[in-house]
Design a protein around this motif. Sequence first.
Motif, PDB file in Angstrom:
ATOM      1  N   SER A  32       0.829  -1.218   0.000  1.00 21.98           N
ATOM      2  CA  SER A  32       0.000   0.000   0.000  1.00 21.98           C
ATOM      3  C   SER A  32       0.858   1.261   0.000  1.00 21.98           C
ATOM      4  N   VAL A  33       0.334   2.283  -0.633  1.00 20.74           N
ATOM      5  CA  VAL A  33       1.096   3.521  -0.821  1.00 20.74           C
ATOM      6  C   VAL A  33       1.611   4.075   0.514  1.00 20.74           C
ATOM      7  N   TYR A  34       0.769   4.021   1.548  1.00 16.61           N
ATOM      8  CA  TYR A  34       1.184   4.663   2.807  1.00 16.61           C
ATOM      9  C   TYR A  34       2.371   3.955   3.477  1.00 16.61           C
ATOM     10  N   ARG A  35       2.634   2.691   3.057  1.00 17.07           N
ATOM     11  CA  ARG A  35       3.777   1.974   3.651  1.00 17.07           C
ATOM     12  C   ARG A  35       5.013   2.011   2.759  1.00 17.07           C
ATOM     13  N   GLN A  36       4.780   2.344   1.491  1.00 21.58           N
ATOM     14  CA  GLN A  36       5.858   2.195   0.500  1.00 21.58           C
ATOM     15  C   GLN A  36       7.132   2.949   0.853  1.00 21.58           C
ATOM     16  N   SER A  37       6.983   4.191   1.328  1.00 21.91           N
ATOM     17  CA  SER A  37       8.201   4.984   1.520  1.00 21.91           C
ATOM     18  C   SER A  37       9.097   4.359   2.581  1.00 21.91           C
ATOM     19  N   GLU A  38       8.485   3.805   3.611  1.00 22.20           N
ATOM     20  CA  GLU A  38       9.284   3.173   4.675  1.00 22.20           C
ATOM     21  C   GLU A  38      10.029   1.948   4.121  1.00 22.20           C
ATOM     22  N   VAL A  39       9.294   1.138   3.340  1.00 25.21           N
ATOM     23  CA  VAL A  39       9.908  -0.088   2.807  1.00 25.21           C
ATOM     24  C   VAL A  39      11.002   0.268   1.788  1.00 25.21           C
ATOM     25  N   ILE A  40      10.694   1.251   0.947  1.00 25.00           N
ATOM     26  CA  ILE A  40      11.688   1.647  -0.064  1.00 25.00           C
ATOM     27  C   ILE A  40      12.937   2.227   0.620  1.00 25.00           C
ATOM     28  N   ALA A  41      12.737   3.008   1.664  1.00 27.37           N
ATOM     29  CA  ALA A  41      13.884   3.614   2.353  1.00 27.37           C
ATOM     30  C   ALA A  41      14.792   2.528   2.927  1.00 27.37           C
ATOM     31  N   HIS A  42      14.186   1.536   3.543  1.00 32.03           N
ATOM     32  CA  HIS A  42      14.990   0.459   4.119  1.00 32.03           C
ATOM     33  C   HIS A  42      15.687  -0.338   3.020  1.00 32.03           C
ATOM     34  N   PHE A  43      14.945  -0.619   1.953  1.00 37.60           N
ATOM     35  CA  PHE A  43      15.537  -1.367   0.831  1.00 37.60           C
ATOM     36  C   PHE A  43      16.742  -0.611   0.267  1.00 37.60           C
ATOM     37  N   LYS A  44      16.571   0.707   0.105  1.00 37.14           N
ATOM     38  CA  LYS A  44      17.662   1.496  -0.496  1.00 37.14           C
ATOM     39  C   LYS A  44      18.895   1.552   0.406  1.00 37.14           C
ATOM     40  N   MET A  45      18.630   1.542   1.691  1.00 35.13           N
ATOM     41  CA  MET A  45      19.768   1.544   2.621  1.00 35.13           C
ATOM     42  C   MET A  45      20.592   0.263   2.436  1.00 35.13           C
ATOM     43  N   THR A  46      19.893  -0.858   2.302  1.00 36.62           N
ATOM     44  CA  THR A  46      20.603  -2.129   2.105  1.00 36.62           C
ATOM     45  C   THR A  46      21.285  -2.139   0.732  1.00 36.62           C
ATOM     46  N   LEU A  47      20.596  -1.561  -0.253  1.00 39.10           N
ATOM     47  CA  LEU A  47      21.176  -1.508  -1.605  1.00 39.10           C
ATOM     48  C   LEU A  47      22.464  -0.671  -1.604  1.00 39.10           C
ATOM     49  N   ASN A  48      22.473   0.379  -0.794  1.00 38.64           N
ATOM     50  CA  ASN A  48      23.692   1.204  -0.695  1.00 38.64           C
ATOM     51  C   ASN A  48      24.864   0.393  -0.172  1.00 38.64           C
ATOM     52  N   GLU A  49      24.535  -0.493   0.760  1.00 40.63           N
ATOM     53  CA  GLU A  49      25.590  -1.352   1.321  1.00 40.63           C
ATOM     54  C   GLU A  49      26.172  -2.232   0.202  1.00 40.63           C
ATOM     55  N   LEU A  50      25.272  -2.756  -0.642  1.00 38.45           N
ATOM     56  CA  LEU A  50      25.720  -3.585  -1.775  1.00 38.45           C
ATOM     57  C   LEU A  50      26.593  -2.748  -2.728  1.00 38.45           C
ATOM     58  N   GLU A  51      26.140  -1.544  -2.977  1.00 42.49           N
ATOM     59  CA  GLU A  51      26.874  -0.668  -3.884  1.00 42.49           C
ATOM     60  C   GLU A  51      28.283  -0.402  -3.337  1.00 42.49           C
ATOM     61  N   ASP A  52      28.354  -0.162  -2.034  1.00 40.20           N
ATOM     62  CA  ASP A  52      29.658   0.103  -1.415  1.00 40.20           C
ATOM     63  C   ASP A  52      30.607  -1.073  -1.588  1.00 40.20           C
ATOM     64  N   ILE A  53      30.092  -2.252  -1.350  1.00 37.88           N
ATOM     65  CA  ILE A  53      30.983  -3.416  -1.415  1.00 37.88           C
ATOM     66  C   ILE A  53      31.410  -3.673  -2.871  1.00 37.88           C
ATOM     67  N   LEU A  54      30.490  -3.465  -3.824  1.00 40.59           N
ATOM     68  CA  LEU A  54      30.872  -3.651  -5.232  1.00 40.59           C
ATOM     69  C   LEU A  54      31.878  -2.585  -5.657  1.00 40.59           C
ATOM     70  N   THR A  55      31.731  -1.386  -5.146  1.00 39.84           N
ATOM     71  CA  THR A  55      32.716  -0.340  -5.464  1.00 39.84           C
ATOM     72  C   THR A  55      34.090  -0.746  -4.915  1.00 39.84           C
ATOM     73  N   GLY A  56      34.067  -1.336  -3.722  1.00 41.07           N
ATOM     74  CA  GLY A  56      35.321  -1.813  -3.133  1.00 41.07           C
ATOM     75  C   GLY A  56      35.984  -2.846  -4.033  1.00 41.07           C
TER      76      GLY A  56
END
Length: 469
Positions: free
Chosen positions: A81-105
Amino acid sequence: MRILKFGGSSVGTPEVIKGVVSIIDGKQKEDSHAVVVSAFRGVTDGLIRGAELAASGSAEYNDIIKELEDRHIDVIRERISVYRQSEVIAHFKMTLNELEDILTGVYLVWELTPRTMDFIVSFGERFSAYILSWCLTDSGVPANFADAREFIKTDIRFGSARILMEQTYRNIRDYFKEKKELQVVTGFIASTERGETSTLGRGGSDYTASILGAALGVDMIEIWTDVNGLMTADPRKVKQAFTIPELSYEEAMELSHFGAKVIYPPTLQPAMKAGIPILICNTFSPESSGTRIEKQPTGKNGIIKGLSSIENIALVTIRGSGMIGVSGIAARIFKALAEAGINIIMITQASSEHTICLAILSKHAKDAQKSIEEEFRIELMEESIDRVLIEDDMCIIAVVGDYMQRTPGIAGQVFKALGDGKINIVAIAQGSSERNISFIVNKDDEARAMTALHDAFFTKMAVTNGTGH
Ligand code: ADP
Ligand code: ASP
Ligand code: MG
Protein backbone atom coordinates in the motif's frame (compact mmCIF):
# COMPACT_ATOMS: atom_id res chain seq x y z
CA MET A 1 3.00 -26.91 11.69
CA ARG A 2 4.76 -26.63 8.39
CA ILE A 3 7.55 -24.79 6.60
CA LEU A 4 6.86 -23.32 3.19
CA LYS A 5 9.70 -22.56 0.80
CA PHE A 6 9.28 -20.46 -2.33
CA GLY A 7 12.03 -20.67 -4.93
CA GLY A 8 13.28 -17.88 -7.15
CA SER A 9 10.98 -19.11 -9.89
CA SER A 10 8.03 -18.34 -7.58
CA VAL A 11 9.11 -14.84 -6.68
CA GLY A 12 10.24 -12.30 -9.17
CA THR A 13 7.33 -10.42 -10.60
CA PRO A 14 4.56 -8.57 -8.78
CA GLU A 15 1.93 -10.90 -10.32
CA VAL A 16 3.63 -14.08 -9.10
CA ILE A 17 4.18 -12.62 -5.63
CA LYS A 18 0.45 -11.97 -5.43
CA GLY A 19 -0.08 -15.72 -5.94
CA VAL A 20 2.53 -16.51 -3.28
CA VAL A 21 0.83 -14.23 -0.76
CA SER A 22 -2.49 -15.92 -1.37
CA ILE A 23 -0.98 -19.42 -0.96
CA ILE A 24 0.61 -18.38 2.35
CA ASP A 25 -2.61 -16.69 3.47
CA GLY A 26 -4.51 -19.95 2.85
CA LYS A 27 -1.89 -22.01 4.69
CA GLN A 28 -1.79 -19.66 7.66
CA LYS A 29 -5.11 -21.09 8.71
CA GLU A 30 -3.39 -24.46 8.97
CA ASP A 31 -0.53 -22.91 10.94
CA SER A 32 2.76 -22.42 9.18
CA HIS A 33 5.85 -21.80 11.21
CA ALA A 34 7.97 -20.06 8.66
CA VAL A 35 8.28 -19.18 5.03
CA VAL A 36 11.71 -19.55 3.42
CA VAL A 37 12.34 -17.52 0.31
CA SER A 38 14.99 -17.45 -2.40
CA ALA A 39 16.22 -14.36 -4.18
CA PHE A 40 13.90 -13.15 -6.96
CA ARG A 41 14.35 -15.15 -10.16
CA GLY A 42 17.72 -14.46 -11.77
CA VAL A 43 18.93 -12.12 -9.00
CA THR A 44 21.66 -14.43 -7.66
CA ASP A 45 23.04 -14.80 -11.20
CA GLY A 46 22.86 -11.01 -11.59
CA LEU A 47 24.78 -10.44 -8.36
CA ILE A 48 27.48 -12.90 -9.42
CA ARG A 49 27.77 -11.19 -12.79
CA GLY A 50 27.95 -7.77 -11.11
CA ALA A 51 30.68 -8.94 -8.76
CA GLU A 52 32.69 -10.41 -11.62
CA LEU A 53 32.34 -7.25 -13.69
CA ALA A 54 33.49 -5.13 -10.75
CA ALA A 55 36.45 -7.44 -10.11
CA SER A 56 37.49 -7.16 -13.74
CA GLY A 57 37.53 -3.39 -13.46
CA SER A 58 34.36 -2.81 -15.47
CA ALA A 59 32.05 -0.06 -14.23
CA GLU A 60 29.15 -1.89 -15.88
CA TYR A 61 28.38 -3.39 -12.49
CA ASN A 62 26.48 -0.16 -11.91
CA ASP A 63 23.96 -1.16 -14.59
CA ILE A 64 23.28 -4.33 -12.66
CA ILE A 65 22.68 -2.41 -9.45
CA LYS A 66 20.24 -0.19 -11.32
CA GLU A 67 18.41 -3.22 -12.76
CA LEU A 68 18.16 -4.78 -9.30
CA GLU A 69 16.87 -1.54 -7.85
CA ASP A 70 14.16 -1.20 -10.51
CA ARG A 71 12.98 -4.77 -10.19
CA HIS A 72 12.64 -4.72 -6.43
CA ILE A 73 11.07 -1.29 -6.29
CA ASP A 74 8.60 -2.37 -8.94
CA VAL A 75 7.41 -5.18 -6.63
CA ILE A 76 7.20 -2.82 -3.64
CA ARG A 77 5.14 -0.30 -5.60
CA GLU A 78 2.80 -2.92 -7.04
CA ARG A 79 2.29 -5.04 -3.94
CA ILE A 80 2.47 -2.75 -0.93
CA SER A 81 0.00 0.00 0.00
CA VAL A 82 1.10 3.52 -0.82
CA TYR A 83 1.18 4.66 2.81
CA ARG A 84 3.78 1.97 3.65
CA GLN A 85 5.86 2.20 0.50
CA SER A 86 8.20 4.98 1.52
CA GLU A 87 9.28 3.17 4.67
CA VAL A 88 9.91 -0.09 2.81
CA ILE A 89 11.69 1.65 -0.06
CA ALA A 90 13.88 3.61 2.35
CA HIS A 91 14.99 0.46 4.12
CA PHE A 92 15.54 -1.37 0.83
CA LYS A 93 17.66 1.50 -0.50
CA MET A 94 19.77 1.54 2.62
CA THR A 95 20.60 -2.13 2.11
CA LEU A 96 21.18 -1.51 -1.61
CA ASN A 97 23.69 1.20 -0.69
CA GLU A 98 25.59 -1.35 1.32
CA LEU A 99 25.72 -3.58 -1.78
CA GLU A 100 26.87 -0.67 -3.88
CA ASP A 101 29.66 0.10 -1.41
CA ILE A 102 30.98 -3.42 -1.41
CA LEU A 103 30.87 -3.65 -5.23
CA THR A 104 32.72 -0.34 -5.46
CA GLY A 105 35.32 -1.81 -3.13
CA VAL A 106 35.72 -4.84 -5.39
CA TYR A 107 35.93 -2.54 -8.41
CA LEU A 108 38.67 -0.47 -6.79
CA VAL A 109 40.85 -3.31 -5.58
CA TRP A 110 40.16 -5.71 -8.48
CA GLU A 111 39.88 -8.56 -6.09
CA LEU A 112 37.02 -10.92 -5.35
CA THR A 113 37.47 -13.64 -2.74
CA PRO A 114 34.89 -16.41 -2.22
CA ARG A 115 34.08 -14.79 1.11
CA THR A 116 33.29 -11.46 -0.51
CA MET A 117 31.27 -13.23 -3.21
CA ASP A 118 29.11 -14.88 -0.53
CA PHE A 119 28.52 -11.52 1.09
CA ILE A 120 27.53 -10.02 -2.26
CA VAL A 121 25.10 -12.80 -3.24
CA SER A 122 23.49 -12.71 0.21
CA PHE A 123 21.75 -9.47 -0.78
CA GLY A 124 19.41 -11.39 -3.12
CA GLU A 125 17.71 -13.27 -0.28
CA ARG A 126 17.92 -10.31 2.09
CA PHE A 127 15.97 -8.19 -0.39
CA SER A 128 13.38 -10.82 -1.27
CA ALA A 129 12.59 -11.95 2.29
CA TYR A 130 12.34 -8.36 3.51
CA ILE A 131 10.00 -7.35 0.69
CA LEU A 132 7.87 -10.50 0.96
CA SER A 133 7.44 -9.98 4.71
CA TRP A 134 5.94 -6.56 3.96
CA CYS A 135 3.79 -7.86 1.08
CA LEU A 136 2.31 -10.35 3.55
CA THR A 137 1.81 -7.87 6.36
CA ASP A 138 0.21 -5.45 3.97
CA SER A 139 -2.22 -8.16 2.83
CA GLY A 140 -3.33 -8.90 6.37
CA VAL A 141 -0.89 -11.74 7.17
CA PRO A 142 1.38 -10.24 9.85
CA ALA A 143 4.92 -11.37 9.14
CA ASN A 144 8.48 -10.56 10.21
CA PHE A 145 11.70 -10.58 8.25
CA ALA A 146 14.17 -13.15 9.60
CA ASP A 147 17.82 -13.11 8.54
CA ALA A 148 19.02 -16.74 8.63
CA ARG A 149 22.56 -15.52 9.36
CA GLU A 150 21.35 -15.04 12.91
CA PHE A 151 20.80 -18.75 13.48
CA ILE A 152 22.29 -20.93 10.69
CA LYS A 153 25.98 -21.38 11.44
CA THR A 154 28.49 -22.89 9.04
CA ASP A 155 32.17 -23.59 8.57
CA ILE A 156 34.26 -21.29 6.39
CA ARG A 157 33.95 -23.11 3.06
CA PHE A 158 32.59 -20.01 1.36
CA GLY A 159 30.43 -20.75 -1.66
CA SER A 160 29.24 -24.08 -0.35
CA ALA A 161 29.57 -24.08 3.41
CA ARG A 162 28.79 -26.99 5.74
CA ILE A 163 26.22 -26.38 8.44
CA LEU A 164 27.29 -26.76 12.07
CA MET A 165 24.24 -28.80 12.94
CA GLU A 166 24.11 -28.88 16.71
CA GLN A 167 24.67 -25.20 17.16
CA THR A 168 22.30 -24.33 14.33
CA TYR A 169 19.45 -26.49 15.64
CA ARG A 170 19.84 -24.96 19.08
CA ASN A 171 19.88 -21.42 17.65
CA ILE A 172 16.79 -22.08 15.54
CA ARG A 173 14.82 -23.39 18.50
CA ASP A 174 15.83 -20.42 20.62
CA TYR A 175 15.04 -17.94 17.88
CA PHE A 176 11.60 -19.35 17.15
CA LYS A 177 10.60 -19.91 20.78
CA GLU A 178 9.52 -16.33 21.29
CA LYS A 179 8.12 -15.65 17.83
CA LYS A 180 4.38 -15.39 17.52
CA GLU A 181 4.19 -13.98 14.02
CA LEU A 182 5.00 -15.72 10.77
CA GLN A 183 8.73 -15.50 10.00
CA VAL A 184 9.91 -14.89 6.44
CA VAL A 185 13.37 -16.39 6.42
CA THR A 186 16.17 -15.75 3.92
CA GLY A 187 17.02 -19.02 2.17
CA PHE A 188 20.55 -19.96 1.06
CA ILE A 189 22.50 -17.69 3.42
CA ALA A 190 24.13 -18.35 6.76
CA SER A 191 27.08 -17.14 8.81
CA THR A 192 30.30 -18.50 10.20
CA GLU A 193 31.16 -18.60 13.88
CA ARG A 194 33.02 -15.33 13.41
CA GLY A 195 29.91 -13.76 11.91
CA GLU A 196 31.05 -13.66 8.28
CA THR A 197 28.34 -14.28 5.69
CA SER A 198 28.41 -17.71 4.04
CA THR A 199 26.13 -19.55 1.59
CA LEU A 200 24.92 -23.14 1.36
CA GLY A 201 25.62 -23.70 -2.35
CA ARG A 202 23.53 -22.83 -5.41
CA GLY A 203 19.95 -23.93 -4.91
CA GLY A 204 20.55 -23.96 -1.16
CA SER A 205 17.24 -22.40 -0.07
CA ASP A 206 15.64 -25.86 -0.15
CA TYR A 207 18.24 -26.90 2.40
CA THR A 208 17.41 -23.92 4.64
CA ALA A 209 13.77 -25.05 4.69
CA SER A 210 14.69 -28.59 5.57
CA ILE A 211 17.04 -27.53 8.38
CA LEU A 212 14.37 -25.28 9.87
CA GLY A 213 11.75 -28.01 9.56
CA ALA A 214 13.96 -30.61 11.22
CA ALA A 215 15.04 -28.28 14.05
CA LEU A 216 11.46 -27.28 14.80
CA GLY A 217 9.99 -30.77 14.29
CA VAL A 218 7.28 -29.63 11.88
CA ASP A 219 4.79 -31.99 10.23
CA MET A 220 5.57 -31.04 6.66
CA ILE A 221 8.08 -29.18 4.51
CA GLU A 222 6.58 -27.72 1.36
CA ILE A 223 8.82 -26.74 -1.54
CA TRP A 224 6.93 -24.42 -3.89
CA THR A 225 8.44 -24.15 -7.37
CA ASP A 226 7.51 -23.74 -11.04
CA VAL A 227 6.66 -27.35 -11.95
CA ASN A 228 4.08 -29.86 -10.73
CA GLY A 229 6.45 -31.69 -8.40
CA LEU A 230 9.31 -34.03 -9.04
CA MET A 231 8.79 -35.43 -12.50
CA THR A 232 9.84 -38.59 -14.33
CA ALA A 233 12.50 -36.46 -16.07
CA ASP A 234 13.42 -32.80 -16.38
CA PRO A 235 10.41 -31.40 -18.26
CA ARG A 236 12.75 -29.06 -20.12
CA LYS A 237 14.55 -32.06 -21.58
CA VAL A 238 11.76 -34.62 -21.99
CA LYS A 239 8.48 -33.14 -23.13
CA GLN A 240 6.49 -36.21 -22.07
CA ALA A 241 7.71 -36.08 -18.45
CA PHE A 242 4.98 -36.28 -15.82
CA THR A 243 4.69 -35.88 -12.07
CA ILE A 244 5.74 -38.72 -9.77
CA PRO A 245 3.03 -38.73 -7.06
CA GLU A 246 5.17 -40.30 -4.32
CA LEU A 247 8.72 -41.40 -3.80
CA SER A 248 11.08 -42.32 -0.99
CA TYR A 249 13.76 -40.02 0.41
CA GLU A 250 16.39 -42.29 -1.11
CA GLU A 251 14.86 -42.14 -4.57
CA ALA A 252 14.58 -38.36 -4.36
CA MET A 253 18.19 -38.22 -3.20
CA GLU A 254 19.40 -40.27 -6.16
CA LEU A 255 17.40 -38.23 -8.66
CA SER A 256 18.57 -34.92 -7.24
CA HIS A 257 22.17 -36.07 -6.95
CA PHE A 258 22.07 -36.94 -10.65
CA GLY A 259 20.69 -33.61 -11.76
CA ALA A 260 17.01 -33.18 -10.83
CA LYS A 261 17.48 -29.54 -9.91
CA VAL A 262 13.98 -29.20 -8.48
CA ILE A 263 15.38 -30.18 -5.08
CA TYR A 264 18.89 -29.46 -3.78
CA PRO A 265 20.45 -32.84 -2.78
CA PRO A 266 21.46 -32.08 0.86
CA THR A 267 17.84 -31.09 1.57
CA LEU A 268 16.68 -34.69 1.88
CA GLN A 269 18.97 -35.66 4.77
CA PRO A 270 17.62 -33.52 7.66
CA ALA A 271 14.00 -34.24 6.67
CA MET A 272 14.69 -37.96 6.39
CA LYS A 273 16.42 -38.07 9.77
CA ALA A 274 13.53 -36.28 11.41
CA GLY A 275 10.94 -38.29 9.44
CA ILE A 276 9.29 -35.19 7.98
CA PRO A 277 7.57 -35.58 4.61
CA ILE A 278 8.49 -33.14 1.85
CA LEU A 279 5.85 -31.96 -0.55
CA ILE A 280 6.85 -30.40 -3.87
CA CYS A 281 4.14 -28.08 -5.16
CA ASN A 282 3.58 -25.73 -8.06
CA THR A 283 3.13 -22.04 -7.25
CA PHE A 284 1.52 -21.58 -10.64
CA SER A 285 -0.96 -24.39 -10.09
CA PRO A 286 -1.52 -24.66 -6.32
CA GLU A 287 -4.41 -27.09 -6.68
CA SER A 288 -2.21 -29.76 -8.36
CA SER A 289 -1.30 -32.54 -5.97
CA GLY A 290 2.48 -32.40 -6.60
CA THR A 291 4.96 -34.92 -5.23
CA ARG A 292 5.16 -36.32 -1.74
CA ILE A 293 8.56 -37.55 -0.54
CA GLU A 294 8.44 -39.76 2.52
CA LYS A 295 9.84 -42.85 4.17
CA GLN A 296 7.65 -45.55 2.76
CA PRO A 297 5.53 -44.51 -0.14
CA THR A 298 2.89 -46.99 -1.19
CA GLY A 299 5.00 -48.04 -4.17
CA LYS A 300 2.11 -48.31 -6.55
CA ASN A 301 3.72 -46.29 -9.25
CA GLY A 302 6.24 -48.40 -11.04
CA ILE A 303 9.63 -49.96 -10.55
CA ILE A 304 11.46 -47.10 -12.14
CA LYS A 305 10.53 -43.77 -10.66
CA GLY A 306 12.49 -41.34 -12.75
CA LEU A 307 15.44 -40.41 -14.92
CA SER A 308 17.88 -37.62 -14.41
CA SER A 309 20.97 -36.37 -16.12
CA ILE A 310 23.95 -34.12 -15.56
CA GLU A 311 25.66 -32.37 -18.44
CA ASN A 312 29.20 -31.02 -18.54
CA ILE A 313 30.77 -34.18 -17.28
CA ALA A 314 34.36 -35.25 -17.83
CA LEU A 315 35.44 -38.84 -17.58
CA VAL A 316 38.80 -39.41 -15.93
CA THR A 317 40.42 -42.75 -16.69
CA ILE A 318 43.43 -44.10 -14.85
CA ARG A 319 44.85 -47.14 -16.54
CA GLY A 320 47.96 -49.26 -16.26
CA SER A 321 49.41 -52.67 -15.59
CA GLY A 322 50.76 -51.39 -12.27
CA MET A 323 47.26 -51.26 -10.87
CA ILE A 324 46.61 -54.99 -10.96
CA GLY A 325 46.56 -56.55 -7.51
CA VAL A 326 47.98 -53.45 -5.85
CA SER A 327 45.91 -52.34 -2.91
CA GLY A 328 45.18 -48.72 -2.10
CA ILE A 329 45.14 -47.31 -5.63
CA ALA A 330 41.51 -46.20 -5.43
CA ALA A 331 42.11 -44.73 -1.98
CA ARG A 332 45.00 -42.65 -3.32
CA ILE A 333 42.92 -41.39 -6.23
CA PHE A 334 40.10 -40.39 -3.89
CA LYS A 335 42.52 -38.71 -1.52
CA ALA A 336 44.11 -36.71 -4.33
CA LEU A 337 40.72 -35.50 -5.52
CA ALA A 338 39.44 -34.79 -2.02
CA GLU A 339 42.48 -32.65 -1.33
CA ALA A 340 41.77 -30.67 -4.48
CA GLY A 341 38.15 -30.25 -3.31
CA ILE A 342 36.77 -32.21 -6.28
CA ASN A 343 33.54 -34.15 -5.95
CA ILE A 344 33.34 -37.54 -7.69
CA ILE A 345 29.93 -38.16 -9.20
CA MET A 346 30.35 -41.72 -10.42
CA ILE A 347 32.98 -44.45 -10.25
CA THR A 348 33.53 -47.66 -12.19
CA GLN A 349 36.34 -50.15 -12.04
CA ALA A 350 36.90 -52.84 -14.63
CA SER A 351 37.07 -56.29 -13.04
CA SER A 352 40.55 -56.79 -14.46
CA GLU A 353 41.48 -53.90 -12.13
CA HIS A 354 43.25 -52.48 -15.09
CA THR A 355 41.29 -49.24 -15.22
CA ILE A 356 39.38 -46.98 -12.89
CA CYS A 357 36.98 -44.47 -14.40
CA LEU A 358 35.63 -41.46 -12.54
CA ALA A 359 33.03 -38.95 -13.61
CA ILE A 360 33.48 -35.39 -12.41
CA LEU A 361 32.25 -31.96 -13.51
CA SER A 362 34.14 -30.72 -16.58
CA LYS A 363 35.18 -27.55 -14.78
CA HIS A 364 37.31 -29.70 -12.44
CA ALA A 365 38.95 -31.80 -15.18
CA LYS A 366 42.28 -29.97 -15.37
CA ASP A 367 42.73 -29.83 -11.59
CA ALA A 368 41.76 -33.48 -11.25
CA GLN A 369 44.32 -34.54 -13.83
CA LYS A 370 47.00 -32.48 -12.13
CA SER A 371 46.37 -33.80 -8.64
CA ILE A 372 46.12 -37.44 -9.69
CA GLU A 373 49.31 -37.14 -11.73
CA GLU A 374 51.06 -35.61 -8.76
CA GLU A 375 49.89 -38.41 -6.47
CA PHE A 376 51.12 -41.07 -8.95
CA ARG A 377 54.28 -39.22 -9.96
CA ILE A 378 56.51 -42.24 -9.35
CA GLU A 379 54.21 -44.79 -11.02
CA LEU A 380 53.92 -42.50 -14.04
CA MET A 381 57.70 -42.25 -14.28
CA GLU A 382 58.02 -46.02 -13.99
CA GLU A 383 55.24 -46.33 -16.57
CA SER A 384 53.32 -48.76 -14.40
CA ILE A 385 50.47 -46.29 -14.79
CA ASP A 386 49.71 -44.60 -18.11
CA ARG A 387 48.87 -40.95 -18.39
CA VAL A 388 45.63 -39.86 -16.74
CA LEU A 389 43.13 -39.61 -19.57
CA ILE A 390 40.37 -36.97 -19.68
CA GLU A 391 37.38 -37.24 -22.00
CA ASP A 392 35.19 -34.18 -21.94
CA ASP A 393 31.68 -33.35 -23.23
CA MET A 394 30.05 -36.29 -21.56
CA CYS A 395 26.77 -36.62 -19.74
CA ILE A 396 25.65 -38.91 -16.92
CA ILE A 397 22.20 -40.41 -17.00
CA ALA A 398 20.68 -42.15 -13.98
CA VAL A 399 17.68 -44.46 -13.88
CA VAL A 400 16.25 -44.55 -10.35
CA GLY A 401 13.74 -46.63 -8.42
CA ASP A 402 13.67 -48.46 -5.06
CA TYR A 403 11.98 -51.52 -6.49
CA MET A 404 14.72 -52.17 -9.03
CA GLN A 405 16.57 -54.11 -6.35
CA ARG A 406 13.92 -56.81 -6.24
CA THR A 407 13.16 -56.92 -9.93
CA PRO A 408 15.44 -58.83 -12.24
CA GLY A 409 15.98 -57.69 -15.78
CA ILE A 410 15.78 -53.92 -15.32
CA ALA A 411 19.36 -53.33 -16.44
CA GLY A 412 18.59 -55.47 -19.51
CA GLN A 413 15.61 -53.28 -20.35
CA VAL A 414 17.63 -50.09 -19.85
CA PHE A 415 20.40 -51.21 -22.17
CA LYS A 416 18.02 -52.67 -24.73
CA ALA A 417 16.22 -49.32 -24.97
CA LEU A 418 19.58 -47.61 -25.49
CA GLY A 419 20.74 -50.26 -27.95
CA ASP A 420 17.53 -49.95 -29.96
CA GLY A 421 18.17 -46.20 -30.06
CA LYS A 422 21.75 -46.88 -31.29
CA ILE A 423 23.17 -44.95 -28.36
CA ASN A 424 26.74 -45.70 -27.43
CA ILE A 425 27.40 -46.17 -23.69
CA VAL A 426 30.82 -45.01 -22.57
CA ALA A 427 30.78 -46.32 -18.96
CA ILE A 428 28.31 -47.92 -16.58
CA ALA A 429 27.87 -48.02 -12.80
CA GLN A 430 25.24 -49.49 -10.58
CA GLY A 431 25.01 -48.36 -6.97
CA SER A 432 25.24 -51.18 -4.45
CA SER A 433 21.84 -50.05 -3.18
CA GLU A 434 20.63 -51.16 -6.63
CA ARG A 435 18.36 -48.20 -6.53
CA ASN A 436 20.16 -46.59 -9.38
CA ILE A 437 21.73 -47.57 -12.67
CA SER A 438 23.88 -44.79 -14.03
CA PHE A 439 25.88 -44.59 -17.20
CA ILE A 440 27.79 -42.15 -19.31
CA VAL A 441 27.04 -41.17 -22.87
CA ASN A 442 28.34 -38.44 -25.13
CA LYS A 443 26.60 -35.14 -24.50
CA ASP A 444 25.28 -35.18 -28.06
CA ASP A 445 23.42 -38.41 -27.30
CA GLU A 446 21.78 -37.12 -24.11
CA ALA A 447 18.46 -36.01 -25.55
CA ARG A 448 18.01 -39.19 -27.60
CA ALA A 449 18.95 -41.42 -24.65
CA MET A 450 16.55 -39.66 -22.27
CA THR A 451 13.70 -39.86 -24.75
CA ALA A 452 14.39 -43.53 -25.56
CA LEU A 453 14.38 -44.45 -21.87
CA HIS A 454 11.35 -42.34 -21.08
CA ASP A 455 9.47 -43.96 -23.95
CA ALA A 456 10.49 -47.42 -22.81
CA PHE A 457 9.68 -47.05 -19.13
CA PHE A 458 6.99 -44.40 -18.87
CA THR A 459 5.26 -43.30 -22.02
CA LYS A 460 4.37 -46.80 -23.22
CA MET A 461 3.55 -47.90 -19.70
CA ALA A 462 1.29 -44.91 -19.12
CA VAL A 463 -0.57 -45.65 -22.33
CA THR A 464 -1.12 -49.30 -21.42
CA ASN A 465 -2.10 -48.32 -17.86
CA GLY A 466 -4.62 -45.94 -19.29
CA THR A 467 -3.21 -43.17 -17.14
CA GLY A 468 -3.08 -41.05 -20.24
CA HIS A 469 0.23 -39.34 -19.49
P1 ADP B 1 13.27 -22.90 -7.68
O1 ADP B 1 13.62 -21.56 -8.21
O2 ADP B 1 11.82 -23.01 -7.31
O3 ADP B 1 14.19 -23.39 -6.62
P2 ADP B 1 14.64 -24.57 -9.61
O4 ADP B 1 14.87 -23.90 -10.92
O5 ADP B 1 15.78 -24.68 -8.66
O6 ADP B 1 13.37 -23.87 -8.93
O7 ADP B 1 14.05 -26.04 -9.84
C1 ADP B 1 12.91 -26.22 -10.67
C2 ADP B 1 13.35 -26.69 -12.04
O8 ADP B 1 13.98 -27.98 -11.92
C3 ADP B 1 12.22 -26.95 -13.00
O9 ADP B 1 11.85 -25.79 -13.66
C4 ADP B 1 12.80 -28.01 -13.94
O10 ADP B 1 13.24 -27.49 -15.15
C5 ADP B 1 14.03 -28.55 -13.21
N1 ADP B 1 14.02 -30.01 -13.10
C6 ADP B 1 15.07 -30.81 -13.39
N2 ADP B 1 14.75 -32.11 -13.23
C7 ADP B 1 13.48 -32.15 -12.80
C8 ADP B 1 12.59 -33.19 -12.44
N3 ADP B 1 12.94 -34.48 -12.48
N4 ADP B 1 11.35 -32.85 -12.04
C9 ADP B 1 10.96 -31.56 -11.97
N5 ADP B 1 11.76 -30.53 -12.31
C10 ADP B 1 13.01 -30.80 -12.72
N1 ASP C 1 19.25 -17.86 -4.75
C1 ASP C 1 20.10 -19.01 -4.62
C2 ASP C 1 20.49 -19.52 -6.00
O1 ASP C 1 20.06 -18.99 -7.00
C3 ASP C 1 19.53 -20.09 -3.76
C4 ASP C 1 18.27 -20.74 -4.26
O2 ASP C 1 17.66 -20.26 -5.21
O3 ASP C 1 17.89 -21.76 -3.68
O4 ASP C 1 21.24 -20.44 -6.08
MG1 MG D 1 16.02 -24.43 -6.58
